[in-house]
Design a protein around this motif. Sequence first.
Motif, PDB file in Angstrom:
ATOM      1  N   VAL A  37       1.098  -1.341   0.084  1.00 55.82           N
ATOM      2  CA  VAL A  37       0.319   0.165  -0.197  1.00 55.82           C
ATOM      3  C   VAL A  37       1.234   1.301  -0.189  1.00 55.82           C
ATOM      4  CG1 VAL A  37      -1.867   1.043   1.558  1.00 55.82           C
ATOM      5  CG2 VAL A  37      -1.874  -1.140   1.010  1.00 55.82           C
ATOM      6  N   ALA A  38       0.650   2.298  -0.664  1.00 49.08           N
ATOM      7  CA  ALA A  38       0.765   3.218  -1.398  1.00 49.08           C
ATOM      8  C   ALA A  38       0.235   4.282  -0.365  1.00 49.08           C
ATOM      9  CB  ALA A  38       1.792   3.642  -1.824  1.00 49.08           C
ATOM     10  N   SER A  39       0.636   5.822  -0.406  1.00 49.01           N
ATOM     11  CA  SER A  39      -0.500   6.591   0.247  1.00 49.01           C
ATOM     12  C   SER A  39       0.446   8.381   0.591  1.00 49.01           C
ATOM     13  CB  SER A  39      -1.129   6.388   1.694  1.00 49.01           C
ATOM     14  OG  SER A  39       0.359   6.229   3.191  1.00 49.01           O
ATOM     15  N   PHE A  40      -0.663   8.671   0.578  1.00 46.33           N
ATOM     16  CA  PHE A  40      -0.403  10.433   1.184  1.00 46.33           C
ATOM     17  C   PHE A  40      -1.023  10.902   1.980  1.00 46.33           C
ATOM     18  CE2 PHE A  40       0.184  15.100   0.415  1.00 46.33           C
ATOM     19  CZ  PHE A  40       1.694  15.317   0.711  1.00 46.33           C
ATOM     20  N   PRO A  41      -0.776  11.050   3.084  1.00 47.35           N
ATOM     21  CA  PRO A  41       0.414  11.138   3.680  1.00 47.35           C
ATOM     22  C   PRO A  41       1.254   9.801   3.682  1.00 47.35           C
ATOM     23  CG  PRO A  41      -0.361  13.149   5.326  1.00 47.35           C
ATOM     24  CD  PRO A  41      -1.541  12.483   4.041  1.00 47.35           C
ATOM     25  N   SER A  42       2.477   9.570   3.587  1.00 45.84           N
ATOM     26  CA  SER A  42       3.078   8.492   3.397  1.00 45.84           C
ATOM     27  C   SER A  42       2.789   7.863   5.372  1.00 45.84           C
ATOM     28  CB  SER A  42       4.371   8.308   2.827  1.00 45.84           C
ATOM     29  OG  SER A  42       5.912   8.998   3.572  1.00 45.84           O
ATOM     30  N   SER A  43       3.442   8.753   6.503  1.00 46.21           N
ATOM     31  CA  SER A  43       3.498   8.003   7.382  1.00 46.21           C
ATOM     32  C   SER A  43       2.306   7.605   7.833  1.00 46.21           C
ATOM     33  CB  SER A  43       3.717   9.346   8.057  1.00 46.21           C
ATOM     34  OG  SER A  43       3.493   8.722  10.040  1.00 46.21           O
ATOM     35  N   TYR A  44       2.265   6.287   8.300  1.00 45.11           N
ATOM     36  CA  TYR A  44       1.597   5.264   9.176  1.00 45.11           C
ATOM     37  C   TYR A  44       1.128   6.367  10.360  1.00 45.11           C
ATOM     38  CZ  TYR A  44       4.756   4.440  12.888  1.00 45.11           C
ATOM     39  OH  TYR A  44       5.698   4.068  13.980  1.00 45.11           O
ATOM     40  N   LYS A  45       1.742   7.701  10.587  1.00 40.85           N
ATOM     41  CA  LYS A  45       1.604   7.665  11.954  1.00 40.85           C
ATOM     42  C   LYS A  45       0.100   9.132  11.439  1.00 40.85           C
ATOM     43  CE  LYS A  45       5.284   7.182  14.407  1.00 40.85           C
ATOM     44  NZ  LYS A  45       6.338   7.894  15.026  1.00 40.85           N
ATOM     45  N   VAL A  46      -0.354   8.983  10.174  1.00 40.05           N
ATOM     46  CA  VAL A  46      -0.975  10.184   9.760  1.00 40.05           C
ATOM     47  C   VAL A  46      -2.179   9.325   9.350  1.00 40.05           C
ATOM     48  CG1 VAL A  46      -1.689  12.019   8.195  1.00 40.05           C
ATOM     49  CG2 VAL A  46       0.359  11.815   9.210  1.00 40.05           C
ATOM     50  N   SER A  47      -3.519   9.725   9.628  1.00 38.45           N
ATOM     51  CA  SER A  47      -4.421   9.151   9.485  1.00 38.45           C
ATOM     52  C   SER A  47      -5.485   9.729   8.718  1.00 38.45           C
ATOM     53  CB  SER A  47      -5.893   8.355  10.739  1.00 38.45           C
ATOM     54  OG  SER A  47      -6.038  10.070  11.629  1.00 38.45           O
ATOM     55  N   ASP A  48      -5.108  11.161   8.750  1.00 38.22           N
ATOM     56  CA  ASP A  48      -5.796  11.485   7.635  1.00 38.22           C
ATOM     57  C   ASP A  48      -4.753  11.923   6.384  1.00 38.22           C
ATOM     58  OD1 ASP A  48      -7.871  13.575   6.614  1.00 38.22           O
ATOM     59  OD2 ASP A  48      -7.405  15.710   7.277  1.00 38.22           O
ATOM     60  N   GLU A  84      -5.934  -1.033  -6.109  1.00 38.08           N
ATOM     61  CA  GLU A  84      -7.478  -0.175  -5.907  1.00 38.08           C
ATOM     62  C   GLU A  84      -6.890   0.932  -5.234  1.00 38.08           C
ATOM     63  OE1 GLU A  84      -9.779  -2.390  -3.131  1.00 38.08           O
ATOM     64  OE2 GLU A  84     -11.224  -3.555  -4.971  1.00 38.08           O
ATOM     65  N   LEU A  85      -7.760   2.010  -5.949  1.00 37.66           N
ATOM     66  CA  LEU A  85      -6.836   3.449  -5.350  1.00 37.66           C
ATOM     67  C   LEU A  85      -8.241   4.190  -4.701  1.00 37.66           C
ATOM     68  CD1 LEU A  85      -5.426   6.100  -6.489  1.00 37.66           C
ATOM     69  CD2 LEU A  85      -6.741   6.612  -8.059  1.00 37.66           C
ATOM     70  N   THR A  86      -8.379   4.606  -4.062  1.00 41.97           N
ATOM     71  CA  THR A  86      -8.665   5.078  -2.600  1.00 41.97           C
ATOM     72  C   THR A  86      -8.736   7.005  -2.927  1.00 41.97           C
ATOM     73  OG1 THR A  86      -9.624   3.489  -1.907  1.00 41.97           O
ATOM     74  CG2 THR A  86     -10.300   5.549  -0.093  1.00 41.97           C
ATOM     75  N   LEU A  87      -9.445   7.465  -2.833  1.00 39.50           N
ATOM     76  CA  LEU A  87      -9.292   8.947  -2.945  1.00 39.50           C
ATOM     77  C   LEU A  87     -10.341   9.489  -2.053  1.00 39.50           C
ATOM     78  CD1 LEU A  87      -9.689  10.653  -6.635  1.00 39.50           C
ATOM     79  CD2 LEU A  87      -7.575   9.642  -5.212  1.00 39.50           C
ATOM     80  N   TYR A  88      -9.903  10.129  -0.362  1.00 44.71           N
ATOM     81  CA  TYR A  88      -9.968  10.676   0.338  1.00 44.71           C
ATOM     82  C   TYR A  88     -11.092  11.982   0.200  1.00 44.71           C
ATOM     83  CZ  TYR A  88      -8.827   6.682   2.804  1.00 44.71           C
ATOM     84  OH  TYR A  88      -7.840   4.835   2.852  1.00 44.71           O
ATOM     85  N   THR A  89     -10.733  12.477  -0.948  1.00 46.68           N
ATOM     86  CA  THR A  89     -11.754  13.093  -1.478  1.00 46.68           C
ATOM     87  C   THR A  89     -11.630  13.426  -2.446  1.00 46.68           C
ATOM     88  OG1 THR A  89     -10.873  16.038  -1.147  1.00 46.68           O
ATOM     89  CG2 THR A  89      -9.288  15.021  -2.108  1.00 46.68           C
ATOM     90  N   ASP A  90     -12.151  14.914  -3.117  1.00 45.48           N
ATOM     91  CA  ASP A  90     -12.279  14.944  -4.758  1.00 45.48           C
ATOM     92  C   ASP A  90     -11.418  15.322  -4.957  1.00 45.48           C
ATOM     93  OD1 ASP A  90     -15.153  14.209  -4.106  1.00 45.48           O
ATOM     94  OD2 ASP A  90     -15.741  15.678  -4.649  1.00 45.48           O
ATOM     95  N   GLY A 101     -13.879   7.985  -3.055  1.00 47.08           N
ATOM     96  CA  GLY A 101     -14.109   6.778  -2.890  1.00 47.08           C
ATOM     97  C   GLY A 101     -13.132   5.629  -3.338  1.00 47.08           C
ATOM     98  N   THR A 102     -13.560   4.731  -4.062  1.00 44.85           N
ATOM     99  CA  THR A 102     -12.865   3.859  -4.365  1.00 44.85           C
ATOM    100  C   THR A 102     -12.941   3.537  -5.932  1.00 44.85           C
ATOM    101  OG1 THR A 102     -12.208   3.109  -1.920  1.00 44.85           O
ATOM    102  CG2 THR A 102     -11.759   1.221  -3.499  1.00 44.85           C
ATOM    103  N   TYR A 103     -11.824   2.958  -6.167  1.00 39.02           N
ATOM    104  CA  TYR A 103     -11.634   2.476  -7.767  1.00 39.02           C
ATOM    105  C   TYR A 103     -10.585   1.683  -8.030  1.00 39.02           C
ATOM    106  CZ  TYR A 103     -14.323   7.289  -8.192  1.00 39.02           C
ATOM    107  OH  TYR A 103     -14.979   8.322  -7.471  1.00 39.02           O
ATOM    108  N   THR A 104     -10.499   1.164  -9.375  1.00 38.64           N
ATOM    109  CA  THR A 104      -9.185  -0.064  -9.822  1.00 38.64           C
ATOM    110  C   THR A 104      -8.559   1.494 -10.982  1.00 38.64           C
ATOM    111  OG1 THR A 104     -11.176  -0.581 -11.646  1.00 38.64           O
ATOM    112  CG2 THR A 104     -10.740  -2.001  -9.267  1.00 38.64           C
ATOM    113  N   PHE A 105      -7.637   1.164 -10.266  1.00 33.42           N
ATOM    114  CA  PHE A 105      -6.785   1.912 -10.984  1.00 33.42           C
ATOM    115  C   PHE A 105      -5.706   1.037 -12.263  1.00 33.42           C
ATOM    116  CE2 PHE A 105      -2.363   4.227 -11.683  1.00 33.42           C
ATOM    117  CZ  PHE A 105      -2.768   5.650 -12.547  1.00 33.42           C
ATOM    118  N   TYR A 106      -5.914   1.362 -13.607  1.00 36.21           N
ATOM    119  CA  TYR A 106      -5.257   0.461 -14.769  1.00 36.21           C
ATOM    120  C   TYR A 106      -4.321   1.395 -15.115  1.00 36.21           C
ATOM    121  CZ  TYR A 106      -9.639  -2.454 -14.577  1.00 36.21           C
ATOM    122  OH  TYR A 106     -10.162  -3.447 -14.323  1.00 36.21           O
TER     123      TYR A 106
END
Length: 181
Positions: A37-48, A84-90, A101-106
């Motif tokens: 899993v990759a995310s932004f922000p990447s820190s596991y300490k950031v839940s937002d 699977e790509l999840t956007l937490y904001t538009d 929302g959650t989508y597939t990313f091709y």
Amino acid sequence: MKTNKFLTSITIALIFSVSLNVNAQDFSGLDKSPMDVASFPSSYKVSDKLIKIAYSRPQLKGRSMEELAPAGKVWRTGANEAAELTLYTDMMLGGTKVEAGTYTFYVIPGEKEWTAIINTDLNVWGSYFYKQENDVARLAVPVSEGKESLEAFSIAFEESKDGVHMHLGWGNMRIAVPFTK
């Protein structure tokens, strides 16, 4: 007395059957293309989080990237299930607004550019069942060359002045998919 023996027999049978199930559990070995899993922000300490992608990481193992992600064909962006790509904001992908929302990313690999695709289908294996009519957004992004070769397919996010760039790398290939706010 008979009731006590009966209850004792049933209790022993239940304990024995439960213990057999626990001992008989089969756990599979490590996957050849482990999930990440990759995310932004990447820190596991950031839940937002703003954005997250779950994908499997195939390795080259002496094969060419073109064998594993052929040019001109829709690719699942990794191995196994489609990413699977999840956007937490538009956010915007190119000129298209993509709602949270959650989508597939091709992607569709190419020599000079790759096409990034956000699609509404979920819980799909590979790109075998890809349906273009379910695309939400597409964007062509240029290919660049990295200085070092990456054995395992990798995704990382980087903040940009207008949003977040999702970097994909494998072998010496690099692309950056811009998501803007």
